[in-house]
Design an enzyme around this catalytic site. Structure first.
Site, short mmCIF file in Angstrom:
data_model
loop_
_atom_site.label_atom_id
_atom_site.label_comp_id
_atom_site.label_asym_id
_atom_site.label_seq_id
_atom_site.Cartn_x
_atom_site.Cartn_y
_atom_site.Cartn_z
N LYS A 43 0.82 -1.21 0.00
CA LYS A 43 0.00 0.00 0.00
C LYS A 43 0.85 1.27 0.00
O LYS A 43 0.34 2.37 0.23
CB LYS A 43 -0.93 0.00 1.22
CG LYS A 43 -1.85 -1.21 1.30
CD LYS A 43 -2.66 -1.18 2.59
CE LYS A 43 -3.41 -2.48 2.81
NZ LYS A 43 -4.15 -2.47 4.10
N HIS A 96 -6.70 21.35 2.39
CA HIS A 96 -5.81 20.83 3.42
C HIS A 96 -4.59 20.17 2.77
O HIS A 96 -4.72 19.32 1.89
CB HIS A 96 -6.53 19.81 4.30
CG HIS A 96 -5.66 19.24 5.38
ND1 HIS A 96 -5.56 19.82 6.62
CD2 HIS A 96 -4.83 18.16 5.40
CE1 HIS A 96 -4.72 19.13 7.37
NE2 HIS A 96 -4.25 18.12 6.65
N ARG A 104 -6.83 13.72 9.18
CA ARG A 104 -6.76 13.01 10.46
C ARG A 104 -5.31 12.73 10.87
O ARG A 104 -5.06 12.20 11.95
CB ARG A 104 -7.56 11.71 10.37
CG ARG A 104 -9.04 11.96 10.09
CD ARG A 104 -9.78 10.66 9.81
NE ARG A 104 -9.87 9.82 11.00
CZ ARG A 104 -10.43 8.60 10.99
NH1 ARG A 104 -10.92 8.11 9.87
NH2 ARG A 104 -10.47 7.89 12.10
N ARG A 106 -11.71 -5.82 13.70
CA ARG A 106 -12.18 -5.38 12.38
C ARG A 106 -13.46 -6.11 12.02
O ARG A 106 -13.66 -7.27 12.39
CB ARG A 106 -11.12 -5.67 11.31
CG ARG A 106 -9.73 -5.16 11.62
CD ARG A 106 -9.65 -3.64 11.52
NE ARG A 106 -9.86 -3.19 10.15
CZ ARG A 106 -8.90 -3.14 9.23
NH1 ARG A 106 -7.67 -3.56 9.52
NH2 ARG A 106 -9.14 -2.66 8.03
#
Length: 279
Positions: free
Chosen positions: A59, A101, A119, A269
């Site tokens: 990722k 942002h 975040r 999860r």
């Protein structure tokens, strides 16, 4: 959370924008995005360096420089934003009116690339060598690589007594799968997510491998049509919900057998699966 297909789509879209470009300046608006590294490390290693290639591992987005490497990890909500140049970047970055942002930005001769995560879970790190990154070094086999074969998956499964769902989420085993595509792969393979990884028979391993590869390939196709639009800070991948068969469908009928999709918790999860046809 962006998983392998989303990150791969980002990489393919990013390549023509930044490959071959020189980083003239590194702007750090929120140093938390660099932690635990100091701001000086990214500035020193990336400024005046040329991005030779954009790659992906698991990722991670990899910006391979003519000397060194920058890794981008989106975690839960990270994304990339493209600006026409330094003027637009400095005029809009974190501005109260018409602002966007931005945590970190790389200024090029043509355009500027911003990394944003409101975040502040996402991270941007600089390395002299890929071997210096413990995150990269710990990654297992990439789920879209040619090395990810049925035989290799069989070996990995045989070494683990963890539940199948937890096994698929372990990035040190198979890199790139997250919660959504793990659920989808297990649904397509008709496998109970609670079963021990090493319990799979050869035919079940083949089914799981085929499911993982096909689920990721289909999701990637969806993520590329339309391709990511870095100019739109509100943009996100469209149409993924249309290809989902289990994830997020609690209480809805299974599209294979008609039974209600169940949701259980595994290692904190949510797991979505069909109790009737996943064995």
């Amino acid at each position: 959370m962006p998983e392998l297909p989303e990150v791969e789509a980002v990489v393919r879209t990013l390549r023509p924008l930044v490959e071959g470009q020189l980083i003239h300046c590194v702007h750090v608006f929120h140093p938390i995005a660099l932690k635990p590294q100091p701001t000086s490390r990214l500035v020193e290693l990336a400024t005046d360096r040329c991005i030779q290639r954009v790659d992906r591992k698991g990722k991670y987005v990899l910006l391979r420089l003519d000397r060194g490497l920058v890794t981008l990890h989106f975690r839960l909500d990270g994304q990339l934003v493209w600006f026409t140049g330094a003027a637009e970047l400095l005029g809009r970055a974190n501005a109260r009116k018409n602002g966007v942002h931005v945590d970190v930005a790389f200024e090029f001769g043509k355009g500027a690339l911003g990394f944003a995560d409101r975040r502040h879970f996402g991270r941007v790190h600089a390395w002299e060598s890929p071997n210096d990154s413990s995150g990269l070094a710990s990654l297992g086999i990439d789920a879209l690589s040619t090395d990810f074969t049925v035989a290799r998956l069989r070996e990995l499964l045989a070494e683990s007594v963890r539940p199948l769902k937890d096994f698929l989420l372990d990035q040190t085993r198979v890199a790139g799968l997250g919660n959504m595509y793990s659920c989808e792969s297990l649904w397509h393979a008709r496998l109970d997510p609670r079963r021990h990884a090493k319990s799979l028979k050869p035919e079940e391993v083949r089914r799981l491998h085929k499911a993982i590869v096909s689920v990721l390939a289909r999701a990637l196709e969806c993520c590329l049509h339309p391709a990511p639009d870095f100019r739109d800070s509100q943009w996100w991948f469209q149409g993924l919900e249309k290809i989902l068969r289990a994830y997020g469908r609690e209480g809805e009928p299974c599209r294979r057998c008609g039974a209600a999709i169940q949701r259980i918790e595994q290692s904190g999860r949510s797991t979505y699966w069909c109790r009737r046809c996943q064995k």
